[in-house]
Design a protein around this motif. Structure first.
Motif, PDB file in Angstrom:
ATOM      1  N   VAL A 158      35.457  28.151  41.494  1.00  0.00           N
ATOM      2  CA  VAL A 158      36.065  28.555  40.241  1.00  0.00           C
ATOM      3  C   VAL A 158      35.475  27.133  39.355  1.00  0.00           C
ATOM      4  N   THR A 159      34.613  27.409  38.151  1.00  0.00           N
ATOM      5  CA  THR A 159      34.207  26.009  37.218  1.00  0.00           C
ATOM      6  C   THR A 159      34.747  26.463  35.982  1.00  0.00           C
ATOM      7  N   HIS A 160      35.543  25.355  35.455  1.00  0.00           N
ATOM      8  CA  HIS A 160      36.024  25.534  34.209  1.00  0.00           C
ATOM      9  C   HIS A 160      35.176  24.192  33.396  1.00  0.00           C
ATOM     10  N   SER A 161      34.815  24.640  32.175  1.00  0.00           N
ATOM     11  CA  SER A 161      33.940  23.674  31.553  1.00  0.00           C
ATOM     12  C   SER A 161      34.365  23.318  29.710  1.00  0.00           C
ATOM     13  N   THR A 162      35.746  23.703  29.605  1.00  0.00           N
ATOM     14  CA  THR A 162      36.180  22.912  28.384  1.00  0.00           C
ATOM     15  C   THR A 162      37.571  22.182  28.610  1.00  0.00           C
ATOM     16  N   PRO A 163      38.048  21.058  27.667  1.00  0.00           N
ATOM     17  CA  PRO A 163      38.935  20.472  27.699  1.00  0.00           C
ATOM     18  C   PRO A 163      40.200  21.198  28.170  1.00  0.00           C
ATOM     19  N   ILE A 164      41.233  20.817  29.223  1.00  0.00           N
ATOM     20  CA  ILE A 164      42.545  21.282  29.804  1.00  0.00           C
ATOM     21  C   ILE A 164      43.600  20.563  29.087  1.00  0.00           C
ATOM     22  N   SER A 165      44.289  21.090  28.235  1.00  0.00           N
ATOM     23  CA  SER A 165      45.349  20.483  27.780  1.00  0.00           C
ATOM     24  C   SER A 165      46.621  20.633  28.323  1.00  0.00           C
ATOM     25  N   SER A 166      46.699  21.913  29.019  1.00  0.00           N
ATOM     26  CA  SER A 166      47.700  22.157  29.866  1.00  0.00           C
ATOM     27  C   SER A 166      47.611  22.919  31.021  1.00  0.00           C
ATOM     28  N   GLU A 167      47.192  24.193  30.836  1.00  0.00           N
ATOM     29  CA  GLU A 167      46.800  25.196  32.192  1.00  0.00           C
ATOM     30  C   GLU A 167      46.045  26.035  31.703  1.00  0.00           C
ATOM     31  N   VAL A 168      44.904  26.422  32.476  1.00  0.00           N
ATOM     32  CA  VAL A 168      43.957  27.333  32.413  1.00  0.00           C
ATOM     33  C   VAL A 168      43.941  28.208  33.690  1.00  0.00           C
ATOM     34  N   THR A 169      43.993  29.688  33.518  1.00  0.00           N
ATOM     35  CA  THR A 169      44.020  30.495  34.660  1.00  0.00           C
ATOM     36  C   THR A 169      42.899  31.393  34.782  1.00  0.00           C
ATOM     37  N   TYR A 170      42.472  31.749  35.950  1.00  0.00           N
ATOM     38  CA  TYR A 170      41.251  32.527  36.267  1.00  0.00           C
ATOM     39  C   TYR A 170      41.843  33.721  37.288  1.00  0.00           C
ATOM     40  N   GLN A 171      41.259  34.925  36.928  1.00  0.00           N
ATOM     41  CA  GLN A 171      41.847  36.026  38.026  1.00  0.00           C
ATOM     42  C   GLN A 171      40.711  36.149  39.035  1.00  0.00           C
ATOM     43  N   ILE A 172      40.977  36.080  40.078  1.00  0.00           N
ATOM     44  CA  ILE A 172      39.926  35.966  41.196  1.00  0.00           C
ATOM     45  C   ILE A 172      40.294  37.308  41.681  1.00  0.00           C
ATOM     46  N   ALA A 173      39.092  38.089  42.158  1.00  0.00           N
ATOM     47  CA  ALA A 173      39.132  39.259  43.025  1.00  0.00           C
ATOM     48  C   ALA A 173      38.566  38.943  44.374  1.00  0.00           C
ATOM     49  N   PHE A 174      39.190  39.201  45.271  1.00  0.00           N
ATOM     50  CA  PHE A 174      38.528  38.898  46.620  1.00  0.00           C
ATOM     51  C   PHE A 174      37.197  39.956  46.603  1.00  0.00           C
ATOM     52  N   PRO A 175      36.130  39.367  47.438  1.00  0.00           N
ATOM     53  CA  PRO A 175      34.952  40.065  47.611  1.00  0.00           C
ATOM     54  C   PRO A 175      35.199  41.487  48.353  1.00  0.00           C
ATOM     55  N   GLN A 176      36.265  41.439  49.558  1.00  0.00           N
ATOM     56  CA  GLN A 176      36.518  42.460  50.168  1.00  0.00           C
ATOM     57  C   GLN A 176      38.161  42.561  50.092  1.00  0.00           C
ATOM     58  N   ALA A 177      38.755  43.262  49.702  1.00  0.00           N
ATOM     59  CA  ALA A 177      40.065  43.546  49.449  1.00  0.00           C
ATOM     60  C   ALA A 177      40.824  43.532  50.887  1.00  0.00           C
ATOM     61  N   TYR A 178      41.928  43.049  51.149  1.00  0.00           N
ATOM     62  CA  TYR A 178      42.648  42.883  52.552  1.00  0.00           C
ATOM     63  C   TYR A 178      43.527  44.400  52.202  1.00  0.00           C
ATOM     64  N   PRO A 179      43.882  44.809  53.485  1.00  0.00           N
ATOM     65  CA  PRO A 179      44.664  46.122  53.874  1.00  0.00           C
ATOM     66  C   PRO A 179      45.786  45.873  52.979  1.00  0.00           C
ATOM     67  N   VAL A 180      46.494  46.877  52.503  1.00  0.00           N
ATOM     68  CA  VAL A 180      47.662  47.072  51.826  1.00  0.00           C
ATOM     69  C   VAL A 180      48.764  46.496  52.780  1.00  0.00           C
ATOM     70  N   GLY A 181      49.434  45.475  52.272  1.00  0.00           N
ATOM     71  CA  GLY A 181      50.498  44.754  53.041  1.00  0.00           C
ATOM     72  C   GLY A 181      49.934  43.563  53.466  1.00  0.00           C
ATOM     73  N   VAL A 182      48.783  43.140  53.628  1.00  0.00           N
ATOM     74  CA  VAL A 182      48.301  41.879  54.058  1.00  0.00           C
ATOM     75  C   VAL A 182      48.335  41.098  52.906  1.00  0.00           C
ATOM     76  N   ILE A 183      49.071  39.975  52.822  1.00  0.00           N
ATOM     77  CA  ILE A 183      48.883  38.863  51.687  1.00  0.00           C
ATOM     78  C   ILE A 183      48.536  37.754  52.155  1.00  0.00           C
ATOM     79  N   PRO A 184      47.253  37.146  51.968  1.00  0.00           N
ATOM     80  CA  PRO A 184      46.591  35.963  52.648  1.00  0.00           C
ATOM     81  C   PRO A 184      47.307  34.772  52.031  1.00  0.00           C
ATOM     82  N   GLN A 185      47.060  33.587  52.858  1.00  0.00           N
ATOM     83  CA  GLN A 185      47.521  32.369  52.214  1.00  0.00           C
ATOM     84  C   GLN A 185      46.297  31.797  51.334  1.00  0.00           C
TER      85      GLN A 185
END
Length: 243
Positions: A158-185
């Protein structure tokens, strides 16, 4: 995305059965469209045939590690006998010890047509079993399972290219969703920073809102961190519950 794989037909799964009528009726001869012409020894019945006709009979297909089973295919006996399974129940297990009941399906109405039944929700398991419930004259069946492999580890940047004064969040979708009930680290790291003020650099990366389909990648900084751009990396690792 993981592609669907046919298991029995191409030898991707280990196949077993509760019983066989004889040497020529084992699961060795149970692949879809198998017929006696495929058997150089001339002993095959062109399907798996159970030793007895009762609801204790089954065939199973097993992977080396958990996969997403998405459906099964069945077909009747491939020689001169009019034998096929008309209905069956699915059962499945992750560890080979604890079994769960799955859906019940209508099967075949003749010995030649391949009938495909897909699960409403994919089943995460190491082994799936087909238990015939009703049949025409004798329990005989050619069969297959359809499955997808489960990605253990997935990575991204993930690349961010503007000043960060506090917090910036990006929503990431896995290329392949894990099965329901599998929460990865999720493991996050800073890969590269382009800044005009090294002495006041205070930037962190992290994650939150983790699901089986994605998570929020978080950049945190302060007003004194004069960042031109920052790149972070993430690694998603499926836990030991399923592997």
């Amino acid at each position: 995305m993981s592609q669907e794989i046919s298991g029995n037909t191409y030898g991707n799964l280990n196949v077993r059965s509760s019983s066989n009528w004889g040497p020529g009726t084992s699961v060795e001869f149970s692949t879809l469209d198998y017929n006696k012409g495929n058997d150089t020894a001339g002993i095959a019945s062109a399907s798996w045939c159970a030793r007895v006709n009762d609801t204790n009979q089954w065939v199973s297909l097993s992977a080396l590690e958990p996969v997403e089973f998405v459906g099964v295919k069945t077909q009747g006996r491939g020689d001169n006998y009019d034998q096929w399974v008309t209905s069956y129940r699915i059962r499945y297990t992750l560890d080979g010890a604890t079994w769960f009941d799955g859906p019940t399906f209508n099967g075949n109405t003749d010995k030649t047509t391949i009938v495909t039944n897909r699960f409403a929700t994919p089943i995460v398991a190491r082994t799936i079993a087909i238990h015939p419930l009703t049949w025409n004259t004798h329990i005989s069946m050619r069969f297959d399972a359809i499955f997808k492999t489960i990605a253990r580890v997935q990575v991204g940047t993930v690349t961010h290219s503007t000043p960060i004064s506090s917090e910036v969040t990006y929503q990431i979708a896995f290329p392949q969703a894990y099965p329901v009930g599998v929460i990865p680290q999720i493991i996050t790291q800073i890969q590269q920073v382009d800044t005009n003020n090294n002495h006041c650099l205070s930037v962190f990366v992290g994650s939150r809102n983790i699901t089986n389909t994605g998570f929020s990648f978080v950049f945190q900084g302060n007003a004194n961190s004069l960042i031109n751009s920052i790149t972070g990396t993430w690694t998603a690792v499926a836990g030991p519950t399923y592997f």
